[in-house]
Each structure stands twice: as C-alpha cells, then as structure tokens.
Design an enzyme around this catalytic site. Structure first.
Site, PDB file in Angstrom:
ATOM      1  N   ARG A  32       0.847  -1.191   0.000  1.00 58.78           N
ATOM      2  CA  ARG A  32       0.000   0.000   0.000  1.00 58.78           C
ATOM      3  C   ARG A  32       0.881   1.239   0.000  1.00 58.78           C
ATOM      4  NH1 ARG A  32      -2.793  -3.775   2.965  1.00 58.78           N
ATOM      5  NH2 ARG A  32      -4.935  -4.071   2.274  1.00 58.78           N
ATOM      6  N   GLU A  89       2.295  -5.074  -7.134  1.00 61.90           N
ATOM      7  CA  GLU A  89       1.027  -4.353  -7.140  1.00 61.90           C
ATOM      8  C   GLU A  89       1.101  -3.224  -6.120  1.00 61.90           C
ATOM      9  OE1 GLU A  89      -3.502  -4.936  -5.487  1.00 61.90           O
ATOM     10  OE2 GLU A  89      -2.415  -6.718  -6.125  1.00 61.90           O
ATOM     11  N   ASN A 116      -5.089   4.054  -1.750  1.00 61.40           N
ATOM     12  CA  ASN A 116      -6.418   4.287  -1.195  1.00 61.40           C
ATOM     13  C   ASN A 116      -6.639   5.789  -1.032  1.00 61.40           C
ATOM     14  OD1 ASN A 116      -7.350   1.507  -0.687  1.00 61.40           O
ATOM     15  ND2 ASN A 116      -5.559   1.446   0.622  1.00 61.40           N
ATOM     16  N   GLU A 156      16.021  -4.909  -1.268  1.00 65.05           N
ATOM     17  CA  GLU A 156      17.397  -5.379  -1.255  1.00 65.05           C
ATOM     18  C   GLU A 156      17.866  -5.561  -2.700  1.00 65.05           C
ATOM     19  OE1 GLU A 156      20.027  -8.967   0.755  1.00 65.05           O
ATOM     20  OE2 GLU A 156      17.906  -9.318   0.343  1.00 65.05           O
TER      21      GLU A 156
END
Length: 131
Positions: free
Chosen positions: A10, A53, A57, A122
């Site tokens: 997110r 992805e 929001n 990383e």
C-alpha cells in the site's frame, strides 16, 4: 503447482511511488485499474514474470504500519556498484554495500534502499543462488 504472480504493498503517494519504482527498478505500468476510492497499479519489466502491485487508497495521509512481519523485496542486478551509484545520484540514500560470507566464501554482495513509503528493497549482485 502454484505460481507466484504478484506481491502487493500500500502506498500513500502513488505518483512518488511510480517514479521511484521506474527510476530504481525500471518497472513500468503493466496495468492500472482505477476504482471509486482506490487504484491498483501492477508494475513489471521484461526481466520479471512476477509483478509488484501498488494499492493506493484515496484519502489516506498517515503512513501505513509495516508491522514486524514485513522484511523486504529483493532484486538481482548485473552491476551492483552501478545500481548503487544511480540511486545515490537520484537522492534515494541507499544503505552501504555489504558482503555476506559463509565459511569464507562470498554468499552475497548487497545493499538496501527504502521506497517513499519506507518499504525496504534489497539489491543483490547476481551471484550464486541470487540470479
């Protein structure tokens, strides 16, 4: 057999995240799905079969808690030193390059950088199991 297809994080500022992932990992938008109140943006490049992805929001302004479970995303690169220098020049402030040995043999050469939301990534020199 299951096939991993994406990992989701997110993000608060979608534009900043898209810029970071393009500059740092050369990930492009494979698909963007805008809905009422949120967007899902899938990122990839020709090197990857798996996607990242980004979920945005609407109205979220406070940083997301990563809790104690999230560790990092790892990517393998051909020239770790060049990637490190690129991120320094982009002012992404990567941590110092480290080498990890096991029984006197180089296991990994790597560094970490954080995206705009504080997720760790990383970067590993292609070597051994890290291809």
């Amino acid at each position: 057999m299951a096939k991993m297809i994406h990992a989701m994080i997110r993000v608060i500022d979608l534009d900043a995240s898209l810029t970071f992932y393009k500059q740092a990992l050369d990930l492009d938008i494979a698909e963007r799905l805008d809905f009422d109140g949120f967007s899902l943006v899938y990122l990839r490049n020709e090197e990857n079969d798996m996607e990242l992805e980004l979920t945005w929001n609407e109205g979220t302004t406070e940083p997301y808690s990563h809790g104690t479970g999230y560790g990092h995303i790892a990517v393998a690169v051909d020239d770790l030193d060049a990637e490190y220098q690129k991120l320094v020049e982009l002012n992404y402030n990567p941590a110092e390059i480290k080498e990890f040995f096991r029984e006197g043999t180089l296991l990994a050469k790597f560094f970490f950088v954080q995206d705009p939301d504080g997720y760790k990534i990383e970067f590993l020199q292609r070597h051994g199991r890290y291809q």
